[in-house]
Design a protein around this motif. Sequence first.
Motif, short mmCIF file in Angstrom:
data_model
loop_
_atom_site.label_atom_id
_atom_site.label_comp_id
_atom_site.label_asym_id
_atom_site.label_seq_id
_atom_site.Cartn_x
_atom_site.Cartn_y
_atom_site.Cartn_z
N PRO A 183 18.82 19.11 34.87
CA PRO A 183 19.57 19.38 33.38
C PRO A 183 18.21 19.71 32.46
O PRO A 183 17.79 17.77 32.00
N ASP A 184 17.63 20.59 31.53
CA ASP A 184 16.80 20.32 30.40
C ASP A 184 15.26 20.35 31.53
O ASP A 184 14.74 19.48 30.89
N LYS A 230 20.26 9.17 34.74
CA LYS A 230 21.93 8.79 35.28
C LYS A 230 22.24 10.18 35.18
O LYS A 230 23.52 9.31 36.18
N PHE A 231 21.37 11.14 35.13
CA PHE A 231 22.45 12.89 35.86
C PHE A 231 22.78 12.54 37.04
O PHE A 231 23.69 12.91 38.24
N LEU A 232 21.40 12.05 37.62
CA LEU A 232 20.89 12.40 38.75
C LEU A 232 21.94 11.37 40.27
O LEU A 232 22.14 11.37 40.63
N GLU A 233 21.43 10.00 39.42
CA GLU A 233 22.49 8.44 40.05
C GLU A 233 23.71 9.28 40.46
O GLU A 233 25.02 8.99 40.36
N THR A 259 7.86 12.77 33.49
CA THR A 259 9.09 12.14 34.01
C THR A 259 9.80 12.75 33.76
O THR A 259 9.90 12.51 32.82
N LEU A 260 11.62 12.08 34.84
CA LEU A 260 12.50 12.63 34.28
C LEU A 260 12.50 11.59 32.83
O LEU A 260 12.77 10.39 33.11
#
Length: 130
Positions: free
Chosen positions: A67-68, A82-85, A75-76
Amino acid sequence: MTEHPQEDHLEPTSVATSTFFKIELEQYNSAFGISAETLRVLAASYNVTPEALINRALTMWAQAVIPDLDLDTPTLTPDQIKFLEQRQQHADVKTTQPKQTLAEAFKQLLEGAGENHDNAKSSPRNGGHS
């Protein structure tokens, strides 16, 4: 593809600090990946190197999934991480659950119909016609 003697080999749970890694391509095109020959021909059709084509594909995938995602930021964000985790945790749960057999799935489907389901009601053999 070029090989780098001091490359990191990425494992599913490792984090690479190097900018180089090895990609092992399929011998033949399949649902699991493309062959080295297909990669070379596809890259040549765009007049780019195989590495550039892979980088572009990964960039497009990241844009579709994260997202976004801001391609101008190196960097993210913490929210993106958190979303990817959470995505990984969800995938881990799905892979650790035992696979259901077709018979078990069918039985669960039948049990789930319940007494309130239309098919659970008895119907006359003549279809309701006299």
